[in-house]
Design a protein around this motif. Structure first.
Motif, PDB file in Angstrom:
ATOM      1  N   GLY A 110      -3.466  13.826 -41.378  1.00 40.91           N
ATOM      2  CA  GLY A 110      -4.505  13.691 -40.395  1.00 40.91           C
ATOM      3  C   GLY A 110      -5.458  14.981 -40.432  1.00 40.91           C
ATOM      4  N   ASP A 111      -4.896  16.253 -40.346  1.00 44.36           N
ATOM      5  CA  ASP A 111      -5.406  17.536 -40.154  1.00 44.36           C
ATOM      6  C   ASP A 111      -5.902  17.658 -41.421  1.00 44.36           C
ATOM      7  OD1 ASP A 111      -4.804  18.177 -37.626  1.00 44.36           O
ATOM      8  OD2 ASP A 111      -3.117  19.125 -38.253  1.00 44.36           O
ATOM      9  N   MET A 288      -0.529   6.786 -37.739  1.00 44.76           N
ATOM     10  CA  MET A 288      -0.073   7.784 -36.668  1.00 44.76           C
ATOM     11  C   MET A 288      -0.987   8.790 -36.224  1.00 44.76           C
ATOM     12  SD  MET A 288       2.613   7.564 -34.631  1.00 44.76           S
ATOM     13  CE  MET A 288       3.561   6.470 -35.573  1.00 44.76           C
ATOM     14  N   SER A 289      -1.949   9.156 -37.234  1.00 48.51           N
ATOM     15  CA  SER A 289      -2.820  10.412 -37.056  1.00 48.51           C
ATOM     16  C   SER A 289      -3.930  10.038 -36.142  1.00 48.51           C
ATOM     17  CB  SER A 289      -3.220  10.907 -38.389  1.00 48.51           C
ATOM     18  OG  SER A 289      -2.453  11.535 -39.175  1.00 48.51           O
ATOM     19  N   PRO A 293      -1.975  11.829 -29.407  1.00 50.33           N
ATOM     20  CA  PRO A 293      -0.776  12.844 -29.633  1.00 50.33           C
ATOM     21  C   PRO A 293       0.302  12.498 -28.689  1.00 50.33           C
ATOM     22  CG  PRO A 293      -2.717  14.158 -30.203  1.00 50.33           C
ATOM     23  CD  PRO A 293      -3.231  12.807 -29.550  1.00 50.33           C
ATOM     24  N   GLY A 294       0.092  12.114 -27.310  1.00 47.43           N
ATOM     25  CA  GLY A 294       0.908  11.780 -26.450  1.00 47.43           C
ATOM     26  C   GLY A 294       1.718  10.412 -26.381  1.00 47.43           C
ATOM     27  N   ARG A 299       7.820  11.710 -35.703  1.00 50.87           N
ATOM     28  CA  ARG A 299       7.191  12.218 -37.021  1.00 50.87           C
ATOM     29  C   ARG A 299       7.862  11.374 -38.180  1.00 50.87           C
ATOM     30  NH1 ARG A 299       4.905  17.501 -36.145  1.00 50.87           N
ATOM     31  NH2 ARG A 299       5.131  17.790 -38.522  1.00 50.87           N
ATOM     32  N   PRO A 300       6.866  11.266 -39.240  1.00 50.06           N
ATOM     33  CA  PRO A 300       7.340  10.300 -40.338  1.00 50.06           C
ATOM     34  C   PRO A 300       8.625  10.979 -41.030  1.00 50.06           C
ATOM     35  CG  PRO A 300       5.046  11.146 -40.758  1.00 50.06           C
ATOM     36  CD  PRO A 300       5.481  11.970 -39.524  1.00 50.06           C
TER      37      PRO A 300
END
Length: 334
Positions: A110-111, A288-289, A293-294, A299-300
């Motif tokens: 995502g980033d 997921m990205s 975030p909440g 995590r994968p």
């Protein structure tokens, strides 16, 4: 650290020179991407792997590397003449055989796409009238964008702009272009799950088909304003925007949100369930990205089984929302 590739781009009859690249580490922060103290710009590639059995050789740090034919075609077409291009490409930048690295890199995708200077949406090689489809989208980009670079919806369009748009939408001389666009929307790229986050998380998208390139902007305007701007249409333009395949494009446009593209976990799961992914667990990891975030349950982890991942995400959704809404999103499998 994310590994980026600088692909030397000089056109050459030397196969090694034409297919070689350099791998180097880059740190990505909220301030941008850095190679040591040097801030760099990179582009992220969005594409389909294609048939993984159909591969050719590229060279990474002078070492042979097997890449899919579709990826090799993309790298050859998007290179610049005479200077290196810095890219992030998942199949090359992630060690696919190292589960730990894969888990980490996928969690950061995502980033990676968000901070890219632009996202290159590789649709494949030129085929049939695909050049006419890209030409049509380029003409629409000109219509939808003022000299100041503003969307025509943000100000009163000129009479010339309206006349040009009317011509593009209704005149039979553009029927072949619209038929070509209909075929372009039918390409496998649009059905892929991972493209949703790759496109949605970045505001600068470039469509690339063969040697032609244009902004994705006109496509977003077409679908986002379909009910208001399509008062007059030719049969060809109407058909291009109404096929089942175009539904994937429309869903992608609808996912682009002005509030930062945050969706709930359930919305993300529904968004991805009709799209294709090589691994079933990517129906979860691939969205997921985009999720608040909440609401990200974990995590994968490609060491987990499909059943374990699905059980955990359903349990998390039920416990966190105190409802069974996630069960309404279930669908039958073949």
């Amino acid at each position: 650290h994310r590994d980026l590739h600088s692909f030397p781009t000089r056109r050459s009859s030397d196969l090694y020179a034409a297919n070689s690249c350099i791998l180097f580490p880059v740190v990505i922060t909220d301030s941008g991407a850095f190679d040591g103290d040097r801030k760099i710009r990179y582009q992220a590639l969005s594409y389909t792997w294609g048939d993984t059995r159909d591969r050719g050789i590229i060279y990474i740090n002078k070492t042979p590397f097997l890449a899919t034919i579709n990826l090799i075609a993309a790298l050859r077409q998007i290179r610049d003449a005479g200077k290196p291009k810095i890219l992030w490409v998942d199949a090359v930048c992630i060690n696919q055989s190292d589960t730990r690295e894969r888990n980490y890199q996928v969690s950061m995708m995502g980033d990676i796409y968000k901070h890219a200077h632009s996202v290159l949406m590789w649709l494949g090689e030129e085929e049939g009238d695909s050049n006419l489809a890209i030409e049509l989208l380029s003409l629409l980009n000109d219509v939808f964008t003022t000299p100041a670079g503003q969307n025509v919806n943000s100000q009163q369009p000129s009479l010339d702009t309206l006349a040009m748009f009317d011509t593009l939408m209704t005149h039979s001389s553009f029927d072949r272009h619209w038929n070509a666009l209909r075929t372009l929307f039918d390409r496998p790229y649009w059905t892929r799950l991972w493209i949703v986050q790759e496109v949605v998380l970045n505001g600068a998208h470039l469509l690339v088909c063969g040697s032609r390139i244009t902004s994705f902007f006109s496509t977003t305007v077409l679908f986002a304003n379909k009910s208001t701007i399509f008062r007059k249409q030719s049969d060809a333009s109407r058909a291009a925007m109404s096929t089942p395949a175009s539904g994937y494009v429309r869903a992608l446009v609808d996912a682009v949100r002005p509030n930062g593209t945050i969706v709930s976990l359930l919305e993300g799961l529904i968004l991805g369930r009709q799209r294709l992914a090589s691994l079933a667990v990517d129906k979860v990891y691939g969205i997921m990205s985009l999720v608040d975030p909440g609401e990200r349950p974990f995590r994968p982890d490609y060491g987990k089984s499909t059943q374990q991942v699905f059980r955990e995400v359903v349990r998390y959704s039920i416990e966190s929302t105190k409802s069974l809404d996630v069960l309404t999103a279930c669908k039958e499998t073949d």
